[in-house]
Design an enzyme around this catalytic site. Structure first.
Site, PDB file in Angstrom:
ATOM      1  N   ASP A 152      58.568  34.413  59.340  1.00  0.00           N
ATOM      2  CA  ASP A 152      59.914  34.774  58.888  1.00  0.00           C
ATOM      3  C   ASP A 152      60.916  34.849  60.032  1.00  0.00           C
ATOM      4  O   ASP A 152      62.053  34.382  59.915  1.00  0.00           O
ATOM      5  CB  ASP A 152      59.881  36.122  58.163  1.00  0.00           C
ATOM      6  CG  ASP A 152      59.321  36.000  56.758  1.00  0.00           C
ATOM      7  OD1 ASP A 152      58.675  34.985  56.470  1.00  0.00           O
ATOM      8  OD2 ASP A 152      59.526  36.926  55.960  1.00  0.00           O
ATOM      9  N   CYS A 196      55.871  42.027  64.080  1.00  0.00           N
ATOM     10  CA  CYS A 196      57.055  42.772  64.522  1.00  0.00           C
ATOM     11  C   CYS A 196      56.753  44.269  64.554  1.00  0.00           C
ATOM     12  O   CYS A 196      56.064  44.795  63.684  1.00  0.00           O
ATOM     13  CB  CYS A 196      58.232  42.463  63.615  1.00  0.00           C
ATOM     14  SG  CYS A 196      58.674  40.708  63.607  1.00  0.00           S
ATOM     15  N   SER A 205      65.549  41.454  55.752  1.00  0.00           N
ATOM     16  CA  SER A 205      64.400  41.680  56.622  1.00  0.00           C
ATOM     17  C   SER A 205      64.101  43.169  56.677  1.00  0.00           C
ATOM     18  O   SER A 205      64.989  44.008  56.489  1.00  0.00           O
ATOM     19  CB  SER A 205      64.713  41.172  58.029  1.00  0.00           C
ATOM     20  OG  SER A 205      63.830  41.729  58.971  1.00  0.00           O
TER      21      SER A 205
END
Length: 564
Positions: free
Chosen positions: A83, A196, A474
């Site tokens: 992503d 992340c 996000s």
């Protein structure tokens, strides 16, 4: 263990199946192995990004655990869409699509090779829900194993995550930092492999894997670089055959109570709004009625207790240092917010597991708070409804400083148009940026808007501007952001009727999103509106646009809740 070979015996036992066995002998199976349960080890792996880069190493340890428990493990891959790399590009259209593709590929692989049980190793935003959807769909004994998040970076005494890299672009465009400063953040914000680092979508879904009972307790928070990743890999391999012996399958785990626990945990950690979509999709696969109304009701009773990015200053590795997700769950359990009887893949109710779990003797140091004295008194996410989103929308309030906003609409028919406007300084305090035709069917693929939202925050407009879209956000998004607007613009939802200058009211506390335009005027606009032509006439994106449901239904593509 013959009783555990209900499926593999149909593929590999007896004279009739003699031609099948050479295929597995060729990859290393022995005569003795054909008498053992066959355990698939599903792995998401790719060098096109760090999130799943290391997952192949974990396969060996899962297979070791399977072997110790008396089975034989064979690995199979699934696809990966990164992503972060695709943010703000045409590739972002493939992100949400990949979730359903992953579930479909797992169904095809394991239903066509007769595995008796399986362990799914995932890493990034969509591999995790895709694997969980497949777990419920196949309803074979299964355990989910997270690959772990990357370590945070450091710039002096400032802890960095990938969120800083995105927001630094907006800061640079606004003249707040130099190009050299932007470059320094870029170089330091992602120092290792793994996902992340904040409570963004990947870590949110890993956290919810524990809350749902689909993962081993404690397995979500260790960093990808930690030796404990290998420990949990071995234990997951053992656990899946224990689950098989106990008759524990994902549909027995993913009940209303398990989804309830996941929603509570999502709100308490101010996790990603994407998790709403994914939990709806998992509920769909489990044939459990769990809707936006359930999320709405639960959200009004759960405060934020974790100061994790983007709602707070800490990364997942900081939570891991004080005990990880079990410490969060135990606080929620002791406060009476969890349903303790929900079964887990470990064969016991989550309440029993939490009763036995003891936190390390490490102070919480502002990372985690008590329910009675929370980090924020309201939940991390709120469901909104109103004439702009009759079927619902999602507002991330845990990472916002304002719950209410009123302003004038500035309308853009694509994310790219909106980003150009932000970069050019056209967005001013008091604006409500409307980005439409970016929904499940319209984009298609419901892309995330991090490039725009980060630019807004980086420019110092995070509290002065709101953004409303039929697309997604996000998990790293913060500010006054409303997404998942349903119905979307492409199917004639009211967001398609908004015009520049219209007044928009967003009220997170009241759960309201309202377009201050008369019904007579809206009807006039509705009659003048025409659906745009499809952006794609062939290939995967066209197929997806034809099949996908609206965001309030989880943007699922499966026509049936029972896919076996």
């Amino acid at each position: 263990m013959v009783k555990l070979r209900i499926r593999s015996s149909q593929w590999y036992d007896g004279v009739d199946n003699a031609p099948h066995r050479p295929y597995l002998r060729a990859v290393g199976l022995t005569e003795a192995d054909f008498a053992k349960p066959l355990v698939g080890v599903l792995v998401s792996w790719s060098e096109l990004g760090p999130c799943n880069f290391h997952n192949l190493e974990l396969v060996r340890y899962v297979k070791e655990g399977v072997k110790e428990a008396g089975g034989v493990g064979l690995a199979a891959p699934t696809i990966v869409v990164n992503d972060g790399i695709n943010m703000g590009t045409p590739g972002m259209r493939y992100s949400l699509i990949s979730r359903d593709l992953i579930a479909d590929t797992i169904e095809a692989q394991f239903n066509s090779h007769g595995v008796d049980a399986w362990v799914g190793i995932g890493g990034c935003d969509k591999t995790q829900p895709g694997i969980m959807m497949a777990m419920v769909r196949l309803d074979l004994p299964a355990v989910y194993l997270y690959g772990g998040s990357a370590e945070a970076g450091w710039l002096g005494e400032r802890e960095l995550t990938i969120e800083d890299a995105f927001e630094s672009v907006g800061a640079y465009l606004a003249g707040k930092i130099t190009l050299d400063e932007l470059k320094r953040v870029e170089e330091l914000s992602f120092p290792t492999y793994g996902t992340c680092q904040g409570m963004f979508t990947a870590n949110t879904m890993a956290t919810l894997g524990e809350a749902l009972g689909l993962s081993l307790l404690g397995s979500a928070s260790p960093p990808a670089t930690s030796a404990r990743r290998r420990k949990y890999a071995v234990e997951s391999g053992r656990a899946v055959l224990k689950a098989a012996e106990l008759g524990v399958t994902p549909r027995k785990v993913v009940t209303y109570d398990a989804l309830y626990n996941a929603a509570v945990t999502l709100f308490a950690t101010a996790g990603s709004t994407n998790a709403i979509l994914h939990l709806l999709a998992i509920a769909h696969e489990a044939n459990v009625k769990f809707t936006l109304d359930d999320f709405d009701e639960i959200s009004r009773r759960v405060p934020v207790i974790a100061a994790l990015r983007p709602a707070g200053p800490y990364a997942m590795q900081d939570l891991d240092r004080i005990g990880g997700v079990p410490r969060v769950l135990k606080k929620l359990y002791k406060a009476g917010l969890l349903r303790p009887e929900a079964l887990t893949v470990e064969g016991e109710p989550i309440g029993k597991l939490l009763e036995r779990w003891e936190p390390p003797a490490v102070p919480e140091a502002g990372i985690l708070y008590d329910v009675e004295k929370p980090y924020k008194p309201y939940s991390g996410i709120r469901i909104l409804r109103g004439n702009l989103a009759p079927s619902g929308a999602v507002m991330k309030i845990g990472a916002a400083d304002k719950l209410r906003f009123e302003g004038r609409a500035k309308v853009y028919d694509s994310e790219a148009e909106a980003f150009k406007a932000v970069a050019a300084g056209e967005i001013k305090p008091g604006d409500v940026v409307i980005i439409r035709y970016e929904g499940p069917k319209g984009a298609p693929g419901m892309p995330e808007m991090l490039k725009v939202t980060a630019a807004i925050v980086g420019a110092g407009l995070g509290d002065a501007v709101a953004l409303v879209t039929d697309g997604r956000f996000s998990g790293a998004t913060r500010g006054i952001m409303v997404g998942h607007v349903a119905p979307e613009a492409a199917v004639g939802g009211p967001i398609a009727l908004v015009q520049n200058g219209d007044r928009v009211i967003i009220d997170g506390e009241a759960g309201l999103i309202k377009l201050e335009v008369s019904e007579e005027e809206l009807e006039k606009r509705r009659k003048a509106w025409a659906p745009p032509p499809p952006k794609y006439k062939g290939g995967l994106l066209a197929k997806y646009a034809a099949l996908v449901q609206q965001a309030d239904k989880g943007a699922v593509t499966s026509p049936s809740a029972w896919g076996t």
